[in-house]
Design a protein around this motif. Structure first.
Motif: not given
Length: 325
Positions: A84, A123-124
């Protein structure tokens, strides 16, 4: 002068080992490992023949095998089930690295556990922290991302990490991490900073292995230009001043001049022989174009000769076997 001085006298086969100026030993080696909480068994890394993603359940078995080979330290990378914008999987108490660290500590308390401290695998968007609008478009936000690194560092230390290794190349990262570790009672946890980390083309296989490719742009805004020797030195000089315990040059093989420069700062220096270096040697050896063992040992000797105290290499287990032979 010749004929009284004959340097070839020093190069007789049985004399050479006695006079070798540079040696590789098992204590020089750090083995990097990839653990994936989404898998139940080992998964070969296609771009890195001979390397695997390991499931969390095998952490104890892997570390015991490496310890038996003579390896004293491992560097851990995690592939999380959660990605995310906040990299929440990186600092979750039950995150992949936290689980693996605890399992390894239980199985092999003497192993030195080094945790890669970054956000790109979590992290996305694949960048190493919070992203926002900067002067030249979307980019990594330096100061906001320092708070994320502090949170990750404390989480890894609480799981049992002996050394945290920030790889995000943020300005002020070492000072921020040291402050957070000390505030939470982890004064004895070392910081091995990726202090001179270059924006190299040699990271491609790693990004497959760690699932850390980026969805836009690149990392030239925070990794050092490969052309800049003085800037690389200043990066390490700054991290040393902020309290780093160990400095690192990454990649290793093409940056021997930087290793020699950084050595002058007086701290231990680690050299990271990265995935692209590993894959090139392994691929050429599989084709029969190179003698893998000789090339690997020559490459490691060159790093020691340049001034490296520690060498992070995917060949670590192979080298231990060769040294035994």
């Amino acid at each position: 002068m010749f004929p009284h001085v004959r340097l070839r006298r020093l190069r007789r086969r049985k004399i050479i080992p006695l006079l070798a100026e540079t040696h590789i030993g098992k204590d020089d080696l750090i083995a990097p490992l990839f653990f994936d909480e989404n898998i139940a068994g080992p998964v070969p890394i296609q771009a890195m023949p001979g390397q695997n993603r390991w499931p969390v359940s095998m952490a104890g078995d892997v570390v015991i095998r490496l310890k038996s080979a003579g390896i004293r330290a491992v560097l851990l990378f995690g592939i999380s089930s959660v990605k995310d914008a906040k990299a929440s999987g990186a600092y979750a108490p039950d995150g992949v690295i936290q689980q693996v660290t605890r399992a390894m500590k239980q199985a092999c308390p003497d192993m030195v556990i080094i945790t890669d401290l970054c956000a790109c695998e979590y992290t996305d968007h694949g960048h190493c922290g919070y992203v926002g609008e900067c002067c030249d478009g979307p980019n990594l936000l330096n100061d906001a991302s320092l708070e994320m690194m502090q949170r990750i560092a404390v989480s890894q230390a609480e799981a049992g990490a002996d050394i945290v290794a920030p790889s995000c190349m943020l300005d002020g990262m070492v000072a921020a991490i040291r402050e957070a570790l000390d505030d939470y009672g982890h004064q004895e946890v070392l910081i091995m900073s990726y202090s001179s980390k270059f924006a190299s083309a040699l990271y491609g296989p790693f990004r497959e292995a760690a699932g850390s490719g980026f969805s836009f742009g690149d990392r030239t805004g925070y990794q050092a230009p490969v052309s800049n020797r003085r800037e690389a030195y200043r990066e390490s000089e700054q991290d040393a001043a902020e309290g780093a315990d160990i400095l690192m040059v990454k990649p290793a093989g093409w940056f021997g001049d930087i290793i020699t420069d950084i050595k002058q700062l007086g701290l231990p220096v680690a050299a990271y022989q990265v995935s692209g270096e590993y894959s090139m040697i392994r691929a050429a050896a599989e084709k029969g174009w190179l003698d893998e063992r000789r090339v690997v040992m020559e490459s490691l000797v060159s790093l020691k000769r340049a001034g490296a105290d520690l060498i992070i290499t995917y060949f670590a287990e192979d080298v231990c076997r060769w040294l035994d032979e």
